[in-house]
Design an enzyme around this catalytic site. Structure first.
Site, short mmCIF file in Angstrom:
data_model
loop_
_atom_site.label_atom_id
_atom_site.label_comp_id
_atom_site.label_asym_id
_atom_site.label_seq_id
_atom_site.Cartn_x
_atom_site.Cartn_y
_atom_site.Cartn_z
N ASN A 9 15.70 10.56 48.45
CA ASN A 9 14.98 11.75 48.62
C ASN A 9 15.70 13.04 47.98
O ASN A 9 16.61 13.42 48.41
CB ASN A 9 14.48 12.06 50.37
CG ASN A 9 13.98 12.93 50.61
OD1 ASN A 9 13.48 14.03 49.48
ND2 ASN A 9 13.65 13.76 51.65
N LYS A 11 14.67 16.00 47.75
CA LYS A 11 14.12 17.21 48.16
C LYS A 11 13.99 18.33 47.17
O LYS A 11 13.60 17.65 45.98
CB LYS A 11 15.25 17.65 49.30
CG LYS A 11 15.41 16.56 50.32
CD LYS A 11 16.36 16.99 51.41
CE LYS A 11 16.46 15.65 52.37
NZ LYS A 11 17.12 16.24 53.69
N HIS A 95 8.03 13.63 56.61
CA HIS A 95 9.36 14.23 56.51
C HIS A 95 9.81 15.37 57.64
O HIS A 95 8.79 16.23 57.81
CB HIS A 95 10.11 14.49 55.26
CG HIS A 95 11.56 14.52 55.17
ND1 HIS A 95 12.20 15.65 55.60
CD2 HIS A 95 12.44 13.79 54.88
CE1 HIS A 95 13.41 15.53 55.50
NE2 HIS A 95 13.77 14.35 55.02
N GLU A 97 11.38 17.70 57.53
CA GLU A 97 11.41 19.03 56.83
C GLU A 97 9.85 19.71 56.67
O GLU A 97 9.69 20.87 56.91
CB GLU A 97 12.30 19.24 55.58
CG GLU A 97 13.81 19.07 55.87
CD GLU A 97 14.43 18.31 54.76
OE1 GLU A 97 14.00 18.28 53.75
OE2 GLU A 97 15.61 18.01 55.21
N GLU A 167 14.77 9.05 61.04
CA GLU A 167 15.81 9.96 60.71
C GLU A 167 15.98 10.87 61.88
O GLU A 167 15.32 11.91 62.01
CB GLU A 167 15.30 10.82 59.42
CG GLU A 167 15.01 10.04 58.14
CD GLU A 167 14.98 10.82 56.99
OE1 GLU A 167 15.77 10.52 56.08
OE2 GLU A 167 14.47 11.87 56.64
N GLY A 173 21.68 16.04 56.70
CA GLY A 173 22.41 17.06 55.94
C GLY A 173 23.54 17.64 56.78
O GLY A 173 24.15 18.65 56.53
N SER A 214 22.55 11.50 56.76
CA SER A 214 24.10 11.54 56.35
C SER A 214 24.71 10.24 55.98
O SER A 214 25.65 9.90 56.18
CB SER A 214 24.96 12.36 57.47
OG SER A 214 24.48 13.45 57.71
#
Ligand code: 13P
Length: 255
Positions: A9, A11, A95, A97, A167, A173, A214
Site C-alpha cells: 500500500n 498510500k 483502510h 486512514e 491491521e 507506521g 510495520s
C-alpha cells in the site's frame, strides 16, 4: 491451500514518474519471478495507468487504494469501480486512514465492497483496533463487529475469493509491529472464526487473511510462519526495494 498474497500500500506516495521507475526496480529485482505467492502494488490513482502498462502480462498485480460505490455521476473528486477496474485487479477498502480521516463508516465500506465485486475487482478489506481499544480489551468486539458489518449481505463465493487485512492501528507506521503470535490469534479468533460462523467453515478456510502494521524484511518470517497469516499488507517497506524481500520470505515460508 491458500496462495499467500503480499500487497504494497503505497498510500499517498510516488507520482507517476516515480511509480514507473520503482516498478522497473521491482521487476529488475525479479519480483514477478517469485513463485507460489501473489505480489500486488497499490499506487495512487494517477500512477495506475503507467504501472498497469509496466505490469501487463507479468506476475505482478495492481490494486487501487479506494473507490466510490456509485457507478458514475456528480460526485466531484471520486473514482468509480469501472474506472478502477480498467487498471486493477484488487482494491484496498476500509483502510483505517480512510475511516479516521475521511469518515468512512462500515456501511460505506460494505457498499464499496459490493460495488467492487460488481465489476470483478477483488477487495482487500482492512480491519483493526486503535491503541485505546486494544488497551481496553476491546480488540475482539471491534474487529468482529467490523468483519460482520463490512461483509453483511455478501455471498459465500464473494467472501471465499476476497482478502481481509488485519491491521492493528497502533502498529501502522509506528515500527511497533504486533507479535506474530498475537496477530495470528486475532486473525484466527476474531476474523476467521466469525467468517466461519457467518459464511461456513469452507469459506473461512479459503479466505486469505493478511497482517499489516510495520511489516519489514526483518520481521516478515515471524508473521508468515504463522498458520493463519496468509500474507501482508505493507506500507512503508513497500516503497523500497525491500518489498521484494518480503515477497520472497512469504514464498519461502508458505512453500
Ligand atoms: P506500515 O507498513 O507503514 O506500518 O503501514 C501499514 C499499512 O497501513 C498498510 O496498509
Amino acid at each position: 491451500m491458500r496462495t499467500p498474497i503480499v500487497a504494497g500500500n503505497w498510500k499517498m506516495n510516488k507520482k507517476a514518474s516515480e511509480a514507473a521507475e520503482f516498478v522497473g526496480t521491482l521487476l529488475e529485482a525479479g519480483i514477478d519471478k517469485i513463485e507460489g505467492v501473489e505480489a500486488v502494488v497499490c499506487p495512487v490513482f494517477p500512477s495506475l495507468p503507467v504501472v498497469a502498462e509496466l505490469c501487463e502480462g507479468k506476475n505482478l498485480f495492481i490494486g487501487a487504494q479506494n473507490l466510490y460505490f456509485e457507478p458514475k455521476g456528480a460526485y466531484t473528486g471520486e473514482v468509480s469501480p469501472e474506472m478502477v477496474k480498467e487498471f486493477c485487479q484488487y482494491v484496498i477498502l476500509g483502510h483505517s486512514e480512510r475511516r479516521a480521516y475521511f469518515h468512512e463508516t462500515d456501511e460505506m465500506v460494505n457498499k464499496k465492497i459490493k460495488a467492487a465485486f460488481a465489476v470483478g475487482l477483488i477487495p482487500i478489506l482492512c480491519v483493526g483496533e486503535t491503541y485505546e481499544e486494544n488497551q481496553a480489551g476491546k480488540t475482539k468486539d471491534i474487529v468482529t463487529a467490523q468483519v460482520k458489518a463490512d461483509l453483511a449481505g455478501l455471498t459465500v463465493e464473494q467472501v471465499t475469493g476476497m482478502v481481509i487485512a488485519y491491521e492493528p492501528i497502533w502498529a501502522i507506521g509506528t515500527g511497533l509491529a504486533a507479535s506474530g503470535e498475537l496477530a495470528n490469534q486475532v486473525i484466527h479468533d476474531f476474523v476467521r472464526t466469525p467468517v466461519a460462523e457467518l459464511f461456513g467453515e469452507e469459506t473461512a478456510e479459503a479466505l486469505r487473511i493478511q497482517y499489516g502494521g510495520s511489516v519489514s524484511p526483518a520481521n516478515a518470517e515471524e508473521f508468515f510462519s504463522m498458520p493463519d497469516i496468509d500474507g501482508a499488507l505493507v506500507g512503508g517497506a513497500s516503497l523500497k526495494p525491500d518489498f521484494v524481500e518480503i515477497v520472497r520470505v512469504a514464498a519461502q515460508c508458505k512453500a
